[in-house]
Every structure is written in C-alpha cells, then in structure tokens.
Design a protein around this motif. Structure first.
Motif, short mmCIF file in Angstrom:
data_model
loop_
_atom_site.label_atom_id
_atom_site.label_comp_id
_atom_site.label_asym_id
_atom_site.label_seq_id
_atom_site.Cartn_x
_atom_site.Cartn_y
_atom_site.Cartn_z
N ASP A 362 -68.60 -1.16 -21.63
CA ASP A 362 -68.45 -0.05 -20.69
C ASP A 362 -69.37 -0.22 -19.48
OD1 ASP A 362 -66.59 1.88 -22.13
OD2 ASP A 362 -68.13 1.61 -23.66
N GLU A 363 -70.44 -0.95 -19.67
CA GLU A 363 -71.38 -1.23 -18.59
C GLU A 363 -72.15 -2.50 -18.94
OE1 GLU A 363 -74.65 1.16 -15.81
OE2 GLU A 363 -74.04 1.95 -17.76
N LEU A 364 -72.50 -3.28 -17.91
CA LEU A 364 -73.18 -4.55 -18.11
C LEU A 364 -74.61 -4.49 -17.59
CD1 LEU A 364 -70.36 -7.02 -16.92
CD2 LEU A 364 -70.87 -6.27 -19.26
N VAL A 365 -75.50 -5.15 -18.33
CA VAL A 365 -76.88 -5.33 -17.90
C VAL A 365 -77.16 -6.83 -17.83
CG1 VAL A 365 -79.32 -4.95 -18.44
CG2 VAL A 365 -77.64 -3.14 -18.90
N ALA A 397 -72.63 -2.83 -12.54
CA ALA A 397 -73.64 -3.42 -13.42
C ALA A 397 -75.06 -3.13 -12.92
CB ALA A 397 -73.43 -4.93 -13.54
N VAL A 398 -76.03 -3.43 -13.79
CA VAL A 398 -77.45 -3.27 -13.47
C VAL A 398 -78.12 -4.62 -13.70
CG1 VAL A 398 -79.58 -2.02 -13.96
CG2 VAL A 398 -77.36 -0.87 -14.25
N VAL A 399 -78.90 -5.06 -12.74
CA VAL A 399 -79.66 -6.30 -12.85
C VAL A 399 -81.13 -5.96 -13.09
CG1 VAL A 399 -80.48 -8.35 -11.62
CG2 VAL A 399 -78.07 -7.68 -11.47
N PHE A 420 -79.29 -9.02 -5.09
CA PHE A 420 -78.51 -8.45 -6.20
C PHE A 420 -77.99 -7.05 -5.87
CE2 PHE A 420 -80.96 -11.67 -8.63
CZ PHE A 420 -79.88 -12.33 -9.21
N ARG A 421 -78.70 -6.31 -5.04
CA ARG A 421 -78.18 -4.99 -4.67
C ARG A 421 -76.91 -5.09 -3.84
NH1 ARG A 421 -81.37 -0.62 -5.72
NH2 ARG A 421 -83.54 -1.06 -6.33
N SER A 422 -76.70 -6.22 -3.21
CA SER A 422 -75.46 -6.40 -2.46
C SER A 422 -74.26 -6.66 -3.37
CB SER A 422 -75.61 -7.58 -1.47
OG SER A 422 -75.75 -8.81 -2.18
N ARG A 423 -74.52 -6.87 -4.66
CA ARG A 423 -73.43 -7.22 -5.57
C ARG A 423 -73.27 -6.24 -6.73
NH1 ARG A 423 -73.25 -13.53 -6.90
NH2 ARG A 423 -71.14 -12.82 -7.35
N VAL A 424 -74.34 -5.54 -7.10
CA VAL A 424 -74.29 -4.65 -8.26
C VAL A 424 -74.71 -3.24 -7.84
CG1 VAL A 424 -74.73 -6.53 -9.87
CG2 VAL A 424 -76.65 -5.20 -8.96
N ARG A 425 -74.69 -2.33 -8.78
CA ARG A 425 -74.99 -0.93 -8.49
C ARG A 425 -76.49 -0.66 -8.36
NH1 ARG A 425 -75.82 3.48 -12.03
NH2 ARG A 425 -75.36 2.12 -13.78
N ALA A 426 -77.30 -1.28 -9.20
CA ALA A 426 -78.74 -0.98 -9.20
C ALA A 426 -79.52 -2.20 -9.67
CB ALA A 426 -79.04 0.22 -10.10
#
Length: 473
Positions: A362-365, A397-399, A420-426
C-alpha cells in the motif's frame, strides 16, 4: 296530471288518503286544513343473515338513510317507550349509486305529510321497531377519531433528553482542571502557585503531542502492507523497519507486525532482542490451525513497545528458500489480526519474494545511505519500480536517508534530499545513533531523542500516506 284519488273519496275526504304514490312528483296535492295526509310506505323486510352489514361498517354497498324529523313524543313512541300509535319514517337503501337522488318539491311535501301522520295509525310491529333500531346503528358516523403514535418531544416541548447534558454546558470553565504543564520552569511555576497558574505545555511538548496525533490517526479498512526496500545491503534496511515498527506500536492502540521476508537469512528478530524460537516457516505450516490471536501470538515475538516480529528461517539445513507463495500465506494470516504489516525485504528487488511483496504493498519505504553508490542504487530502485508498473507507488513513497557512520557525511545531504523529493512524496533523515551502530538489540526508549523523533516523524508520514491511499481508493 293530478293523482288518482280513492274510490271512497267522498266518504273519506277528511282523511286525504291517496290511492297510489306514483304521482307524488306533482305539486297539486290538496290537503284539507286540519286533516292528515297518509302515504303508503313499504318498509324493507328483515335483512338476510348472510348480508355483509355489521354494526359499524357496510361492506361493498352505500347506505343512504333519510330520517324524518319527529316531535320528541313521537320519537319516544317509535323506540317503544310508549304503547301509543306512531308514525313511520321513510328509509331508503340504495345499492346502485353512491350519489343520493335529488328531491323534488312533491317529495318534500310528502315527507312533511308523513311527519305529521295522525296518532291514530296502527302501532308499529316489533319487527318494524327492530328494523328501525338497526337503521340507526348503521347510520354513518359524522366524525372519526384518528389515533396516532407520537414521540415524547412532540407534545412535551419543555422536556429535555439526556444528550443535552454535555460537558460544555455543565462544566464551569473556572473550575475545570487543566492537565499539568510539561516543561521544567512551567511546571515549577505551576507547583509554586499552588496549581493556580498554568502556563500550558512547552513548545517541545506541544510538538510531541501533535506528532502523537498524526501517528495515532485512525486507519479505515483492512490491513495495510508497507514493505521496506533497498537494492544494496548494509544501508540500514532492517534498522529502519525496526524503528518504524516500534514508533507505530508505541503510539497506536492497534496491532503492528514486522515480517522478515528475507529469502536467505534476516536479522530482524535479533534487532528486537526477543525471540519465540518460531519463524515464518512455522507460520506457513500452521496457517490452517490459526483460528485466533492466541494461536499466532505463540509464533511471533513481542517487543516492549508491543511490536510483534515474525523472524525469518535461519536453519542452514533448509534447502528451499522462503518463496512468494510462502509470503502470500503469511500475508493472508497477518491481515486477519494486524492493522499494519511491515515487511523487511531481502537484498535486491528481483528475488522470488519481491513480486508478492509489491502486490500487497500500500506504501513503499526506500532506504538510501549517505554515499554516492548507495544514493545512486536507491534512485535506480525508483526507476525500476516506475518501469515495472509501480509509478503511482513511487510518487507516494518515502525515502529514508540513513546515517550509519559517525561524523560528517562525505556527500551533501541537502542535495540528496532535493533529488529524492523531486521523485517521491517525502524524505526523512535518520541521524547516527551509537545505540543502533552497536548491532545489539534496539530499545526504543534508549535511543537518542533526535533518533526517536526521526522514527516518529517517519511513522507519522507513513500513516498519512496510508490514510490518503484509502481515501483515493
């Protein structure tokens, strides 16, 4: 044409008896003053016992009853109260039409004549009186009473219900006891003033409580799956899984489980420090016998934060590695008893378990280290996911930028954060902590405040993402 008189007209002129009533529609009826006029009326016979009349309702027929006005003395005579002779009222029963026939002037006069019938008429029979009583019983009612059930508040306006007794209404704000403030000098002022001066919580305490509210936000629906991915070993993937699980379990009231899905050998259970001696393999074998939480609690290990951990299979004699079918069986059982299922995946993203893990996600880390090669592999992981149908998961996703070495990083963390903020949510930065670097079991309360706050921030961001995905679905 005038009605035909009786043959003995000359002899009975004073009586004014008509031989027939066929011509009563004419107006030329002569009535000698002081005499009485008589009209022959045929009363209906007694009703058949099988008729549909009852005391109050006449089924299927319309009944029209015409009762002539009588003096009180004559009405008493009709009811049998006096043995004297009486006049007979006219009653007509109509079954052909619901509309009464119009009255002519002659009919009106005839009715008046009948009303003044002489008391010399023969007395009515008992059968006639019974029929008259029956006609009075079946007379239509002029008004009916409608009974309705009403709520209590409909007719008792001034009566209040219990739901109006709210705290805002009853409690006096001047006497409401506020909780003790958090903060050194704020609590000191509160104590020295005899608990009369309450300055409220400190800025740090308010931030902590707001973070608690974000973490404990309710999750609707079934279990949520959050895998923790990395294409390179040693970047802290298992550490991030452990800290995320502890932060969630420490703040939330529902159940949280972390599953070690490494197909070779994982170390998730060792980071918790409490083992049950059972592994994911045991759960796969006993999945048909798991009927309640007590059954699964004998297989998992529980941390002091109430985080449950399902260890990977560490037996070197096992020839078959943990597969995607095994993970689906474990996920099916875990979904019945847990709200959030964290998955510590193995090294790489192309092994056998990864397909089943991404299907449930449901969500990726994504975990990245603070080095060039570690950051580049994490970015390539995002590219691989976007190219294989998980572009939507990548955007939400969250990195985690994990600092696994002490001292200043060789790379500029701000540049990695912007990338990474340019590609993921947070993006969340996890600082270096000697308690984690020792490699021993992690105690959440023994972590440095900065590390604990970063883990809690990661948990809040994950919960917000899960809530957003449930709304979008």
């Amino acid at each position: 044409m005038a009605p035909e008189r009786n043959e003995n007209e000359g002899e009975n002129a004073d009586n004014g008896v008509l031989a027939t009533t066929d011509g009563t529609e004419t107006t030329g009826i002569g009535i000698v003053e002081g005499a009485t006029a008589q009209v022959e009326v045929t009363l209906p016979t007694a009703f058949d016992e099988e008729d549909d009349f009852d005391d109050d309702v006449v089924r299927g027929e319309d009944v029209t009853l015409v009762q002539l006005e009588q003096p009180p003395a004559e009405r008493d005579e009709v009811r049998g109260e006096a043995p004297a002779t009486t006049a007979v009222p006219v009653a007509s029963v109509s079954t052909a039409s619901a509309e009464p026939a119009p009255k002519t002037a002659a009919a009106t006069k005839a009715s008046s004549s009948v009303a003044s019938t002489s008391a010399t008429a023969p007395a009515a029979s008992d059968a006639s009186r019974a029929e008259l009583d029956h006609h009075e019983r079946v007379r239509p009612r002029t008004s009916e009473i409608t009974l309705q059930s009403r709520r209590l508040g409909d007719f008792e306006v001034d009566r209040e219900s219990s739901d109006l007794l709210t705290a805002d209404r009853l409690l006096d704000p001047a006497h409401v006891v506020r909780p003790e403030p958090e903060g050194a000098w704020r609590h000191l002022v509160y104590t020295l003033s005899g608990r009369r001066i309450n300055l409220g919580d400190s800025k740090r305490a308010r931030a902590r409580k707001q973070l608690d509210d974000r973490i404990t936000a309710p999750l609707s629906g079934g279990a949520r799956f959050v895998p923790v991915l990395s294409r390179k070993g040693g970047v802290g993937k298992t550490t991030v899984t452990t800290l995320l699980g502890m932060a969630l379990a420490d703040a939330r009231e529902d159940r949280i489980i972390a599953v070690d899905a490494n197909p070779d050998r994982g170390t998730l259970a060792e980071r918790v420090g409490r083992t049950s001696g059972k592994t994911v393999r045991d759960l796969v074998r006993a999945r048909g016998d798991v009927h309640g939480f007590n059954d699964i609690s004998q297989i998992v290990a529980r941390d002091h934060t109430r985080l449950d951990v399902l260890a990977s299979d560490a037996d070197p004699h096992v020839s078959e590695a943990f597969s995607d079918a095994d993970y689906r069986d474990v996920a099916e059982v875990a979904a019945h008893f847990y709200s959030v299922v964290l998955t510590d995946t193995g090294t790489g993203i192309v092994h056998s378990v990864m397909e089943a893990t991404l299907e449930h996600a449901d969500e990726l880390v994504i975990v990245a280290g603070l080095s060039i090669d570690e950051a580049r592999l994490a970015s390539e992981t995002l590219t691989w996911l976007e190219s294989n149908g998980y572009a939507e998961r990548v955007r939400s996703a969250v990195v985690v930028l994990n600092t696994s070495r002490p001292g200043a990083a060789l790379v500029r963390a701000d540049e990695l954060d912007a990338h990474f903020r340019s590609r993921v949510r947070a993006v969340v930065r996890l600082p270096y902590d000697p308690h984690i670097a020792s490699g021993s079991a992690i105690s959440f309360r023994d972590l440095q405040p900065e590390t604990r706050d970063a883990a809690r921030e990661l948990a809040a961001i994950v919960v917000e993402g899960l809530r957003a995905s449930s709304v979008a679905a």
